[in-house]
Design a protein around this motif. Structure first.
Motif, mmCIF file in Angstrom:
data_model
loop_
_atom_site.group_PDB
_atom_site.id
_atom_site.type_symbol
_atom_site.label_atom_id
_atom_site.label_comp_id
_atom_site.label_asym_id
_atom_site.label_seq_id
_atom_site.Cartn_x
_atom_site.Cartn_y
_atom_site.Cartn_z
ATOM 1 N N PHE A 126 0.859 -1.234 0.088
ATOM 2 C CA PHE A 126 0.068 -0.031 -0.135
ATOM 3 C C PHE A 126 0.888 1.029 0.060
ATOM 4 N N GLU A 127 1.882 1.217 0.730
ATOM 5 C CA GLU A 127 2.636 2.520 1.142
ATOM 6 C C GLU A 127 3.776 2.819 -0.218
ATOM 7 N N LYS A 128 3.745 1.928 -1.326
ATOM 8 C CA LYS A 128 4.417 2.218 -2.287
ATOM 9 C C LYS A 128 3.282 2.884 -3.309
ATOM 10 N N LEU A 129 2.154 2.707 -3.144
ATOM 11 C CA LEU A 129 1.217 3.433 -4.065
ATOM 12 C C LEU A 129 0.324 4.729 -3.431
ATOM 13 N N ALA A 130 0.439 4.866 -2.040
ATOM 14 C CA ALA A 130 -0.010 6.082 -1.646
ATOM 15 C C ALA A 130 0.173 6.006 -0.314
ATOM 16 N N ASP A 131 -0.063 7.264 0.375
ATOM 17 C CA ASP A 131 0.563 7.381 1.920
ATOM 18 C C ASP A 131 -0.781 6.531 2.771
ATOM 19 N N LYS A 132 -0.076 5.675 3.467
ATOM 20 C CA LYS A 132 -0.806 4.929 4.416
ATOM 21 C C LYS A 132 -2.106 5.674 5.221
ATOM 22 N N LYS A 133 -1.698 6.767 5.472
ATOM 23 C CA LYS A 133 -2.774 7.678 6.298
ATOM 24 C C LYS A 133 -4.218 7.582 5.338
ATOM 25 N N TRP A 134 -4.270 7.409 4.369
ATOM 26 C CA TRP A 134 -5.461 7.538 3.313
ATOM 27 C C TRP A 134 -6.263 6.277 3.664
ATOM 28 N N GLY A 135 -5.766 5.123 4.262
ATOM 29 C CA GLY A 135 -6.558 3.867 4.689
ATOM 30 C C GLY A 135 -7.317 3.122 3.482
#
Length: 413
Positions: free
Chosen positions: A146-155
């Motif tokens: 996930f964190e390769k695609l977007a910041d994990k803060k977005w859930g």
């Protein structure tokens, strides 16, 4: 394209046709993440055990919704996945703007399926029905993917995906971030499997392979042997303007107020012993709400500890009451949610069950920490407030706070 292909040599024309077919193969889906919340990627119910980083896709793995197209036989299957810049909805109809969260919508990664996300998972019904019941093609992907695609803060993010061979190499791989989430390793000690402890790095020991299996039996997506089901709520009929004790610490009202909750209603005439005509024949609470009055309950500080959602049964045979649902503490309240925006999850007699994530009232919907300027410790009150000037009656059969989580797969979020 047809005119262009006529001018190309046969080999190039075939290649162009092949590329066109691949490009048309992308499908839209949705992804949340897991892996550091007690649901290890190494304990997936596909039974693969510990996943080393030199295996196909490494730690870029996923749990597939059991409503996913071609779910049967998906263990070990691989998909190419990339972030998609658009809005995304959850299974209850809430929308989230994800049009600007992708690091690079053209970069992709290879995912291998190692687990499942069952639609029917009673101990975590709210979250699993939110994501894994087929309203969208959903994958619960590892946090490292996930964190390769977007910041994990977005859930949660929208994705595009397509099935590919596990030997496939994306033409533009999504790079690892500079400070990735610490991983899970294995050592000769048993504490990782027994307690989920990840406080210190662990190194894989092949002698432990037989223990690296999910807590339920292989192929059983119900999680029957490891489900953390809540005990049923008490339906004591004791006087109900103060809370009695319940086996389920999330219960606010079930026959009476529970676990230290008390009546905090205003501009309302409330009967906490309105009669045994609830959805299951138990006592209900009814209130006449005057003007902007509210049926409300309060608790001392800390009553929202661990909460991530709210569930209640409401009498709706005469139509939905025109109320908003909200929480607050002191003089600070969160953003009210109109009842009309919630979906009916279940109907029983004249009652309907509703639920919402506390994050829908403000703050983070993936890991609720508070809203309206209050931290979770400061929140003390739940209210259903009238939105019309005339008097209306509302009746509720039960009110529960649901457990919260940063994971969407098996715990509420």
């Amino acid at each position: 394209m047809r005119a262009l292909l006529c001018r190309l040599p046969p080999l190039l024309a075939l290649l162009a046709l092949s590329l066109t077919a691949v490009a048309a193969d992308w499908k839209q889906g949705r992804a949340s993440y897991y892996g550091t919340d007690g649901w290890s990627i190494h304990k997936g119910n596909c039974g693969f055990g510990y996943i080393s980083q030199d295996q196909p896709a490494g730690w870029d793995v996923a749990a597939l919704s059991d409503q996913f197209p071609n779910f049967a036989g998906s263990c070990g299957r691989c998909y190419e996945v990339k972030c998609d810049s658009r809005w995304v909805k959850d299974g209850y109809g809430a929308s989230f703007d994800r049009t600007h969260v992708c690091y690079d919508p053209s970069a992709s990664l290879l995912l291998r399926i190692v687990d499942s996300c069952p639609c029917n998972y009673p101990s975590n019904w709210y979250s699993n029905k939110r994501w894994c019941c087929g309203d969208a093609d959903h994958m619960d992907i590892s946090i490292w993917a996930f964190e390769k695609l977007a910041d994990k803060k977005w859930g949660v993010i929208p994705i595009q995906y397509r099935e590919v061979p596990c030997s496939y190499q994306p033409p533009k791989p999504a790079p690892a971030i500079s400070n990735p989430t610490p991983g899970e390793y294995w050592s000769q000690t048993d504490n990782f499997m027994q307690t989920g402890d990840m406080s210190t790095p662990k190194i894989w020991n092949y002698q432990q392979a037989d223990k690296m299996v999910q807590g339920w039996q292989f192929g059983d997506p119900t999680g029957s042997s490891s489900a953390r089901a809540s005990s049923s709520a008490s339906s004591s009929a004791s006087p109900a303007n103060t809370g009695s004790s319940s086996g389920d610490k999330g219960t606010v009202f079930s026959g009476s107020l529970q676990n230290g909750w008390w009546d905090a209603s205003y501009n309302a005439k409330v009967s906490w012993q309105a009669g045994n005509f609830g959805s299951s024949g138990g006592n209900v609470v009814c209130a006449d709400l005057y003007g902007s009055g509210a049926l409300a309950v309060s608790h001392s500080q800390g009553g929202f500890q661990g909460a991530g959602g709210l569930e209640f049964w409401m009498k709706t045979d005469g139509g939905r009451p025109q109320v908003t649902i909200n929480i607050g503490g002191g003089s600070r309240y969160c953003t009210p949610k109109p009842l009309g925006q919630l979906s009916v999850l279940e109907s029983r007699g004249s009652y309907s069950k509703f639920a919402l994530s506390l994050g829908e009232l403000g703050g983070s919907y993936t890991s609720f920490q508070g809203c309206g300027g209050n931290g979770w410790w400061d929140l003390t009150t739940i209210e259903l407030k009238s939105t019309i000037g005339s008097t209306q009656t509302v009746c509720l059969d039960s009110i529960r706070l649901l457990p919260g989580s940063s994971s969407s797969r098996r715990r509420s979020s």
